[in-house]
Enzyme design. Structure first.
Site, PDB file in Angstrom:
ATOM      1  N   LYS A  71      15.250  44.645  16.977  1.00 53.32           N
ATOM      2  CA  LYS A  71      15.192  45.774  18.015  1.00 53.32           C
ATOM      3  C   LYS A  71      16.346  46.759  17.688  1.00 53.32           C
ATOM      4  O   LYS A  71      16.256  48.153  17.926  1.00 53.32           O
ATOM      5  CB  LYS A  71      15.154  45.186  19.353  1.00 53.32           C
ATOM      6  CG  LYS A  71      13.993  44.376  19.804  1.00 53.32           C
ATOM      7  CD  LYS A  71      13.890  44.150  21.288  1.00 53.32           C
ATOM      8  CE  LYS A  71      12.613  43.252  21.349  1.00 53.32           C
ATOM      9  NZ  LYS A  71      12.599  43.058  22.796  1.00 53.32           N
ATOM     10  N   ASP A 108      10.561  47.331  27.261  1.00 53.02           N
ATOM     11  CA  ASP A 108      11.135  46.677  28.039  1.00 53.02           C
ATOM     12  C   ASP A 108      11.679  46.995  29.427  1.00 53.02           C
ATOM     13  O   ASP A 108      11.165  46.114  30.632  1.00 53.02           O
ATOM     14  CB  ASP A 108      12.234  45.759  27.539  1.00 53.02           C
ATOM     15  CG  ASP A 108      11.741  44.875  26.291  1.00 53.02           C
ATOM     16  OD1 ASP A 108      10.568  44.747  26.335  1.00 53.02           O
ATOM     17  OD2 ASP A 108      12.686  44.531  25.284  1.00 53.02           O
TER      18      ASP A 108
END
Ligand code: ATR
Length: 281
Positions: A71, A108
């Site tokens: 990420k 997220d």
């Protein structure tokens, strides 16, 4: 499932990637909506991430999710990101634009907010302080979400206080770093308690936390989803607190990518929860 010559392709890059639930999740939606497309796992080593991402436009792939450990590296590779991704310093959803660029975001934070909205509709940013246990990557995304929502006091409780302090320094007000030893007294006037540590996860130590000081009006959210009904959620529900489990965030974070790659806004339903969390429910 129909996959013809003009099928739309997307997927998830991770290392390892075998544990990812995203293929199950996205292919459920593809089936449900009868979309000519597929979503596949890509096992990509960190050293090959840049080449793999740069190949996407040439392969005609619409985009990918990236998961652990990619990420942060992906954030540095892509051509453009939004403000949320920049503040988190990590991305999980990448889309190939018409001119072949890679544009990315971090869903997220969105997934966390939508999970709360779906499962704890009575909660509002004005419900009281938010207390979050943990200061890792998951915590960071949730902290940015809480800031975006306008929560006026955010307590970051972490075993390694310096890590919580570094987050508070970087993300700024209204974050306050709290030592792990004070985790129970920090619950006093909380409206929201989140566990973003690995404690309580299968194979990990349990979370040692008495909820006696937590108001019964507070919402308790555990982002651990294996097991789904963690000891923390069990204890919270038993004393009357509303609870949100970790599967809900996992499902909601997938929505923006699906929409970007396949052109349809997908829904999180009980059938989807049952399918993706089959072994957890
Ligand atoms: P992620 O990126 O998924 O959030 P991480 O960066 O490994 O994962 O973070 C894990 C979190 O769980 C951290 O906040 C960690 O605390 P430290 O920063 O002190 O390492 C927390 N954690 C893990 N094991 C713990 C334990 N036994 N007691 C308390 N906190 C723990």
């Amino acid at each position: 499932m129909t996959i013809s010559g003009n099928a739309r392709i997307a997927g998830v890059m991770g290392w390892p990637v075998a544990h990812s639930r995203s293929p199950r999740l996205h292919n459920f939606w593809l089936d449900q909506y009868g979309i000519n497309g597929a979503y596949v796992p890509f096992p990509v080593e960190p050293s090959g991430l840049e080449a793999a991402l740069r190949a996407l436009p040439n392969l005609g792939i619409g985009g990918v999710n990236v998961t652990v450990p990619h990420k942060e590296q992906a954030y540095r590779i892509v051509d453009e990101t939004d403000d949320t991704a920049a503040r988190i310093g990590a991305v999980n959803t990448i889309t190939v634009t018409d001119d072949g660029n890679l544009t990315a975001t971090n869903t997220d934070a969105f997934g966390f907010m939508e999970a709360l909205r779906a499962r704890a509709p009575d909660w509002s940013p004005a419900s009281g302080a938010a207390v979050i246990l943990g200061a890792g990557g998951a915590s960071r995304a949730i902290l940015v979400a809480l800031q975006n929502l306008g929560v006026s006091e955010i307590r970051v409780v972490n075993r390694t206080l310096e890590r919580a302090q570094a987050l508070a320094d970087e993300l700024g007000a209204p974050l306050v770093a709290i030592p792990w030893a004070d985790r129970e007294t920090a619950l006093g006037d909380a409206g929201l308690l989140i566990n973003s540590t690995t404690l309580g996860m299968q194979g990990q130590p349990s979370l040692d936390l008495l909820l006696d000081d937590l108001p019964r009006t507070a919402v308790v959210n555990d982002i651990v989803y294996a097991p789904l009904f963690t000891k923390l959620l069990e204890a919270a529900e038993a004393r009357g607190n509303a609870i949100v489990d970790g599967l809900e965030m996992l499902l909601h974070q997938a929505r923006p990518g699906f929409h970007a790659w396949y052109g349809r806004e997908p829904e999180v339903t009980d059938a989807l929860r049952g399918f993706v969390g089959e072994d957890l429910l």
